[in-house]
Design an enzyme around this catalytic site. Sequence first.
Site, short mmCIF file in Angstrom:
data_model
loop_
_atom_site.label_atom_id
_atom_site.label_comp_id
_atom_site.label_asym_id
_atom_site.label_seq_id
_atom_site.Cartn_x
_atom_site.Cartn_y
_atom_site.Cartn_z
CG HIS A 1 -1.55 -4.35 3.66
ND1 HIS A 1 -1.69 -3.97 2.33
CD2 HIS A 1 -1.71 -3.22 4.39
CE1 HIS A 1 -1.95 -2.68 2.28
NE2 HIS A 1 -1.95 -2.19 3.51
CB SER A 2 2.01 -2.42 5.13
OG SER A 2 2.76 -1.25 5.37
CG MET A 3 6.01 -5.15 9.39
SD MET A 3 5.88 -4.86 11.18
CE MET A 3 4.49 -5.94 11.58
#
Length: 254
Positions: free
Chosen positions: A89-91
């Site tokens: 998720h995200s990074m």
Amino acid sequence: MGDWIRCNHPAPDAGTRLLVYPHAGGSVSAYHGLSAAVSGTVEPLVVQYPGRQDRYGEPFAAGADEIVDAVLDELPDGPDARPVALFGHSMGALLAFETARRMEAAGKPPVALIVSGRMAPSLPRTAAGKKRVRDMSDAELIEDMRKLSGTAEELFSSPELLSLFLPPMRADYQIVDEYVYRSGEPLRCPLVTLTGDSDPRVTVEGARAWESETRGGFSCHVLAGGHFFLDAHMPYVAGVIASALPGRRTVPAS
């Protein structure tokens, strides 16, 4: 496991492991709900970045390659090996993507890559004129975090908690700032993206642009919510992960 990987919900009879990379500033505890939701379907392994929780006091990772190298070194191999799906998720989406590339290059491809809350890595990372983290004051970094609505407001008003939380957040944001996309052959595994329909950082078009990174099948799921939409849709997310595994029925893309 070792320093980098935690398994809070062992599933020795599951045929596949799910390797989970948290978001910037995230930790194993933030993914307890996801780990519990998918356990049994897969055996969830969650990455614990240095400098937080039980790794507090350790130096922060210097870059994406350092994290991927360390995680792959700890991933069970030999008699303990099982097929691996990747989630980030995200990074964490960038780290999962680079891990998939590394696994395919080594001849041990993942069975699926599921990425969440992230624009395709080939797209520009930051808006024109936006400061990099190294140039941000603490106040500017806090304001940037507030826009994502993923941090309890009480934390921002506690100097003691901020002193613990800001350093790993700044270190992780810098990893994202310094990430360099390298063009290469598309992945061969299926690639699934999830995104919130009101995420201030990720457009639906940006999430769908991940399609160019694979020739193994692609789907995009658009869910109600902002950057941190996962908890509100955990049963659906668990179903998407299950459907991405070999032999499973595909959940229709939104």
